[in-house]
Design an enzyme around this catalytic site. Structure first.
Site, PDB file in Angstrom:
ATOM      1  N   SER A 177       0.864  -1.278  -0.060  1.00 38.59           N
ATOM      2  CA  SER A 177       0.045   0.167  -0.042  1.00 38.59           C
ATOM      3  C   SER A 177       0.928   1.228   0.072  1.00 38.59           C
ATOM      4  O   SER A 177       1.613   1.211   0.830  1.00 38.59           O
ATOM      5  CB  SER A 177      -0.790   0.167   1.201  1.00 38.59           C
ATOM      6  OG  SER A 177      -1.468  -1.248   1.304  1.00 38.59           O
ATOM      7  N   ASP A 220       1.899   3.231  10.098  1.00 38.78           N
ATOM      8  CA  ASP A 220       1.522   2.554   9.002  1.00 38.78           C
ATOM      9  C   ASP A 220      -0.077   2.913   8.725  1.00 38.78           C
ATOM     10  O   ASP A 220      -0.854   1.861   8.781  1.00 38.78           O
ATOM     11  CB  ASP A 220       1.765   1.044   8.767  1.00 38.78           C
ATOM     12  CG  ASP A 220       3.325   0.796   8.895  1.00 38.78           C
ATOM     13  OD1 ASP A 220       3.938   1.723   8.162  1.00 38.78           O
ATOM     14  OD2 ASP A 220       3.948  -0.106   9.615  1.00 38.78           O
TER      15      ASP A 220
HETATM   16  C1  GAR Z   1       9.963  -2.166   1.388  1.00 38.75           C
HETATM   17  O1  GAR Z   1       9.247  -3.721   1.289  1.00 38.75           O
HETATM   18  C2  GAR Z   1       8.822  -1.482   1.940  1.00 38.75           C
HETATM   19  O2  GAR Z   1       7.696  -1.621   1.741  1.00 38.75           O
HETATM   20  C3  GAR Z   1       9.382  -1.773   3.572  1.00 38.75           C
HETATM   21  O3  GAR Z   1      10.580  -1.896   3.534  1.00 38.75           O
HETATM   22  C4  GAR Z   1      11.132  -2.245   2.392  1.00 38.75           C
HETATM   23  C5  GAR Z   1      12.352  -1.361   2.035  1.00 38.75           C
HETATM   24  O4  GAR Z   1      12.869  -2.151   0.729  1.00 38.75           O
HETATM   25  N1  GAR Z   1       8.645  -0.777   4.536  1.00 38.75           N
HETATM   26  C6  GAR Z   1       8.576  -0.842   5.510  1.00 38.75           C
HETATM   27  O5  GAR Z   1       8.341  -1.938   6.184  1.00 38.75           O
HETATM   28  C7  GAR Z   1       7.759   0.413   6.084  1.00 38.75           C
HETATM   29  N2  GAR Z   1       6.839   0.133   7.228  1.00 38.75           N
HETATM   30  P1  GAR Z   1      13.720  -1.165  -0.178  1.00 38.75           P
HETATM   31  O6  GAR Z   1      14.815  -0.284   0.835  1.00 38.75           O
HETATM   32  O7  GAR Z   1      14.523  -2.196  -1.145  1.00 38.75           O
HETATM   33  O8  GAR Z   1      12.699  -0.255  -0.889  1.00 38.75           O
END
Ligand code: GAR
Length: 214
Positions: A138, A147
């Protein structure tokens, strides 16, 4: 075309940052990434910004006594750079009241679940334990609650037999790389109207759902 000056805040790998950088390369894209901020000096995602020639600031949260001081430092840097929109992309610090309120409607986040399911951490493990048939991500406006906030784009993927956390996370990540650029295109293009907790996109109730759950 004036493009919306956007900052991306990261803490780690930065694959969503890279997806946004690639989207912004399109000549008709309504946003430009003018600044990347990392609160973690070792974040490998910083490399993506350097390769793309985007200015980077490292603001380690540990250098500040309180969250408020950390957030005030972020705010000062963002305003000095003329930033109009902030995209949190794997930014693993909770931002609190003052900052969130000051940037209301100009602060978006991507979260790896179909909110309101599974705010917080370990979303994929929790989706598997709950025997969900679909998982996803989302992109939402940030509110002063972890969140939570009006969802702009949601992308669903199936949970498949034999999935473990890693397989599911990889499938969701592919969806994230579609959902975030779309959400940025919509917001920066002035196509999203936020009033209270309601969202309208191109005059119709949001969110946009990719791969909708039937
Ligand atoms: C992603 O999966 C994002 O959705 C999540 O961290 C990861 C970052 O990956 N974010 C959260 O969990 C925030 N609550 P990335 O550094 O490769 O973009």
């Amino acid at each position: 075309m004036a493009r919306l000056k956007t900052a991306v805040l990261i803490s780690g790998r930065g694959s969503n940052l890279q997806a946004l950088i690639e989207a912004c390369a399109a000549p008709d894209f309504p946003a430009e990434i003018a600044l990347v901020i990392s609160n973690v000096i070792e974040a490998s995602g910083i490399e993506h910004a350097i390769k793309a020639g985007i200015p980077v600031r490292i603001v380690p949260h540990r250098d500040f006594k309180t969250r408020a001081e950390f957030e005030a430092a972020l705010d000062k840097i963002l305003r000095a750079a003329g930033i109009e929109l902030i995209c949190l992309a794997g930014f693993m610090r909770v931002l609190t009241g003052g900052f969130v309120d000051a940037w209301n409607g100009k602060l978006v986040n991507i979260h790896p679940s179909l909110l309101p399911d599974f705010p917080g951490l370990d979303t994929h493990r929790r989706a598997l334990e709950a025997h969900k048939r679909f998982a996803g991500c989302s992109v939402h406006f940030v509110r002063d609650e972890v969140d939570a906030g009006p969802v702009i784009v949601q992308a669903a993927v199936p949970v498949l037999p034999g999935d473990d956390e890693h397989k599911l996370a990889a499938r969701v990540l592919t969806a994230e790389h579609k959902a975030y650029p779309l959400a940025l295109r919509l917001v920066a293009g002035g196509r999203v109207r936020l009033s209270g907790n309601q969202i309208e996109i191109d005059g119709k109730p949001g969110p946009i759902r990719l791969n909708p759950v039937a």
